[in-house]
Write an enzyme that holds these catalytic residues in place. Structure first.
Site, PDB file in Angstrom:
ATOM      1  N   GLY A 248      -9.996  26.097  -2.254  1.00 28.57           N
ATOM      2  CA  GLY A 248     -10.014  27.122  -3.295  1.00 28.57           C
ATOM      3  C   GLY A 248     -11.366  27.246  -3.989  1.00 28.57           C
ATOM      4  O   GLY A 248     -12.283  26.443  -3.777  1.00 28.57           O
ATOM      5  N   HIS A 249     -11.445  28.216  -4.892  1.00 24.75           N
ATOM      6  CA  HIS A 249     -12.679  28.503  -5.621  1.00 24.75           C
ATOM      7  C   HIS A 249     -13.064  27.326  -6.512  1.00 24.75           C
ATOM      8  O   HIS A 249     -12.219  26.683  -7.125  1.00 24.75           O
ATOM      9  CB  HIS A 249     -12.513  29.757  -6.471  1.00 24.75           C
ATOM     10  CG  HIS A 249     -11.384  29.670  -7.444  1.00 24.75           C
ATOM     11  ND1 HIS A 249     -11.529  29.184  -8.711  1.00 24.75           N
ATOM     12  CD2 HIS A 249     -10.085  29.986  -7.313  1.00 24.75           C
ATOM     13  CE1 HIS A 249     -10.372  29.225  -9.324  1.00 24.75           C
ATOM     14  NE2 HIS A 249      -9.458  29.702  -8.499  1.00 24.75           N
ATOM     15  N   ASN A 250     -14.359  27.031  -6.544  1.00 22.13           N
ATOM     16  CA  ASN A 250     -14.938  26.004  -7.417  1.00 22.13           C
ATOM     17  C   ASN A 250     -14.553  24.578  -7.050  1.00 22.13           C
ATOM     18  O   ASN A 250     -14.892  23.637  -7.780  1.00 22.13           O
ATOM     19  CB  ASN A 250     -14.546  26.237  -8.894  1.00 22.13           C
ATOM     20  CG  ASN A 250     -15.162  27.507  -9.439  1.00 22.13           C
ATOM     21  OD1 ASN A 250     -14.716  28.581  -9.087  1.00 22.13           O
ATOM     22  ND2 ASN A 250     -16.183  27.384 -10.233  1.00 22.13           N
TER      23      ASN A 250
ATOM     24  N   SER B 141     -10.943  24.462  -8.460  1.00 17.82           N
ATOM     25  CA  SER B 141     -11.658  23.622  -9.420  1.00 17.82           C
ATOM     26  C   SER B 141     -11.347  22.140  -9.300  1.00 17.82           C
ATOM     27  O   SER B 141     -11.749  21.347 -10.173  1.00 17.82           O
ATOM     28  CB  SER B 141     -11.387  24.080 -10.868  1.00 17.82           C
ATOM     29  OG  SER B 141     -11.823  25.413 -11.018  1.00 17.82           O
TER      30      SER B 141
END
Lengths: 367, 367, 367
Positions: free
Chosen positions: B257-259, B277
């Site tokens: 996922g993102h980050n 994250s």
């Protein structure tokens, strides 16, 4: 394309009554059916829906009184879902792959393309690849060097067949599937922490550096009448081929690891994962999101419910559920017990108090 | 390509005995080996297989009496799986990517292509992209504007590298992987039901309308020696980049996922999902289908078994199993107790009856 | 592109203090911010980070004393994550899709392309397809015959839209997604072992041959403002369309089976799987790796935590966890009990011993 009631009944091997020359152009749920749809009402509970829709003809349960329902004709099919297979085939326009070889495809001159094959724009066919007769290959498909694909294949947009992969007849590849990616097989120079965790039951020695060397991958072999779903991935084997047996059907987003052997006539539902070197028998059905760990054997005719995690060998014919997997009946029993557990804990506390009282009263005096 | 026994032993850093000039063209399991295969029999339990096959040379366990087995030569490797990495590299023909830039590729004139790079048909290279020397880029790959890829990359068919993604040297991308899709990060104008469910432990207020606004995504940074599997997806970060550390290997159909930050020398097996994250330490190994929730930290050297669901921070070195994850030994204990549970419930019922009898007999009379 | 503090505040509908004409070119975490970044410090715990970084302007929590922190300006946003949506939109350069129709795309002459649409190299648009105005279609996208896509669509590299799929306005397709693969719907001529396993609760009759006939697939309908993630797959329905409602957002590697209906404003997170013919209500949120079995109904406003396996109908508004899914509070209770279980079993053994002693002492003599 319009079909008459008589034609549809014949194609389904079913019986019809009423106006056999009435034509329909599609099939629909009873309540949504137009006068040009065949309503699908294979069970009496759909009778209400029929009254709401405008169908003139329906696929009905045996013994239904179609005239009283205001229909002009009826088709009777003994096994509903089987009739569906016939029906949807009749009405499916199918993918539009223009005949012949697109001038926009990149076909290596050494590739052997069977008679009557169609290849779409921006497809890439590698050196010495062999494509069987009547193959339909959509846009953006890539077929690697020396790959062999049998007769009557249907490969949809962006399917990827790696170099030297061998596939039987009547293969169907949904968009974006990858047959013959490299296996995920890495090794460390020293014993890795994973090997230690297994050897020590979860108490590996402390941290040390480790870096991963790739074990390279070699081939994949697929039998006749296999279908592979959208964006599914089947990895190459190391030393011997990864194998998918005749007649097996694989859904979308499934992962089949390196050196796995899947038997014949299996169904692997969406998002199933089978880890490296595991053997799956014949006629095995794995529900959605089932996981199977590496290096085990799942026997013939095993059925595993959605979300099952198979962590050890499963004998032939077993029906499995749970994570980790147990027999279905045992799973149901365990799960019921688990739901009762919070209440049971309260009862145990009660019991402890009562027994304590009894002991004190009885002057029971162990230290 | 044929190799002599002596050449293979040298490449593996291993010792051989017998006819060093004998040549083989591949490797095989002992029972399936032809006279032109190196049989792989690194353990005495493969001795029977050797007798069934027709190999003239084998990779054997230390101390094996090759002459008595009818072989003409033998190679001895102290660590079998490590030898496999060398062997399969020797015999792997690899992907066939023609040298040079295909005239059918669409390469933006502003892109910088390193010396000796090969780019296949229908590949698309965006404006100001930088491709390192000796990169091999297969058909249908797309590389976005301003993306930077280091030396010696291997990008297989249909790999997608988004705009502005930065990648180190010796990167391997299996077919269909997507690096730099937009992160799945949405926000509602008011507090959403998910936020409420978390705040109220599952008792959110009643229904209200909500619609989702996208939080846009920015970048991805990948270190040296990383490999990404077929159809795996790695999303862009918002504000700071999603990061994959040097030496980490990611299998097929994995979602990052993102980050997310993945450390160095990690292995993420098939169908792993890591939510937004979250930070994964160095040398972490996540088995197949492991899930890691958002915004947590998984320490260095953590190992998680297949199907583990990691829902909270995990300290360095821990070995995890279960859903939700617990220490491996605790998981084994809990699972054993769970299997005994249905039997235990019966025993408790017995116990309750006995105690009731004792109380009645003892005239114990609380109301 | 540089933006002034005043412009950013206006775009966010937020208040600023200090030097409104100061310009920044991006946003960053406080400690990593350069003098040209807007530091994101929406909570007092980021104050330390601000001191370490070199930002001149920050997005701050209400009441923060920006001048004392050495900043030259500050923006105050009441709802931080919402401000993020605005901010990342301001700084996102977006995908670089050149305006106009690429001469390298294969667009069927009968396709209808809306005004202002951009189509990239090697895209394929089928016969009679209809593409709305201002669509941006990246390289390698394929859109099947007679597919209809609304206004302002963004289709990224290698997205596959099947024939006859119908999609609303403002659709976003991440790279490699497949809308309109064939459903995984097979039937055997005789009752299959799966049907038997269900009918007999896991005790099917013995082995028999079975082979699978395909039930063909027809359509997919998608509402306005839907987004579909990278390598996600949405299958066609049989008889009636698979449907995705207005405003729903679907993450990467999600599988939506044939005939599924997803309502409006739902979020389906990474690797979710929804099996055939299941109905998902409005505003439903399914966490990562959630599985939903076939032919059930999930009510409006249901929220399911990561890894939940939903195996039966779920009433509206319920918050679910576990495998199989139960109410969140019940799951927490069950899980706590499960963790205590090994200890409890020891207590039960104690209790049994004590009761046995009591009985013997009391001369309790049932046979």
């Amino acid at each position: 394309m319009p079909h008459t009631v008589a034609q549809i009944a014949a194609a389904l091997g079913a019986r019809f009554e009423g106006a056999g020359d009435l034509t329909v152009t599609g099939a629909a749920e009873p309540a949504a059916a137009s006068p040009f749809d065949l309503a699908l009402a294979m069970d009496p509970r759909y009778a209400d829906g029929l009254a709401k829709g405008r169908a003139r003809v329906a696929l009905l349960w045996e013994g239904a009184d179609w005239a009283a329902m205001g229909l002009q004709a009826a088709i009777f099919a003994p096994r509903g879902r089987l009739a569906m297979a016939g029906l949807t085939r009749i009405f499916d326009a199918g993918p539009a792959i223009a005949p012949g070889l697109s001038p926009l495809a990149a076909i290596d001159p050494s590739a052997e393309i069977g008679e009557g094959a169609a290849i779409g724009p921006f497809a890439v066919i590698g050196a010495n690849a062999v494509i069987g007769p009547r193959a339909r290959i959509a846009e953006h498909v890539s077929i690697g060097a020396e790959a062999v694909i049998g007769a009557d294949a249907l490969l949809l947009a962006g399917a990827r067949i790696g170099a030297r992969v061998r596939i039987g007849d009547r293969f169907i590849a949904q968009p974006g599937c990858v047959i013959g990616g490299d296996g995920f097989s890495f090794v460390t120079e020293e014993r890795s922490r994973v090997e230690e965790a297994r050897a020590t039951l979860g108490k590996p020695e402390q941290t040390k550096p480790q870096s991963w060397l790739r074990i390279h991958s070699l081939g994949v072999t697929i039998g006749d009448d296999v279908e592979v779903g959208a964006n599914t991935t089947i990895d190459r084997g190391t030393i011997r081929d990864t194998q998918i047996g005749r007649g097996s059907k694989i859904d979308n987003l499934v992962q089949v690891g390196h050196n796995v052997i899947v038997g014949e006539d299996c169904l692997l539902c969406g998002q199933v994962g089978v880890a490296g070197s595991t053997r799956i028998g014949n006629r095995v059905v794995l529900g959605g999101q089932v996981g199977v760990v590496d290096n085990i054997t799942v026997g013939d005719d095993v059925v595993a419910g959605a979300g099952t995690l198979i962590t050890s060998n499963a004998p032939a014919g077993r029906v499995l559920m749970g994570s980790p997997a147990v027999r279905m009946d045992q799973h149901v029993e365990m799960y019921k017990a688990q739901r009762r557990l919070p209440r049971i804990l309260a009862q145990i506390a009660d019991l402890q108090k009562t027994v304590k009282n009894l002991r004190e009263k009885g002057g029971d005096g162990d230290p």
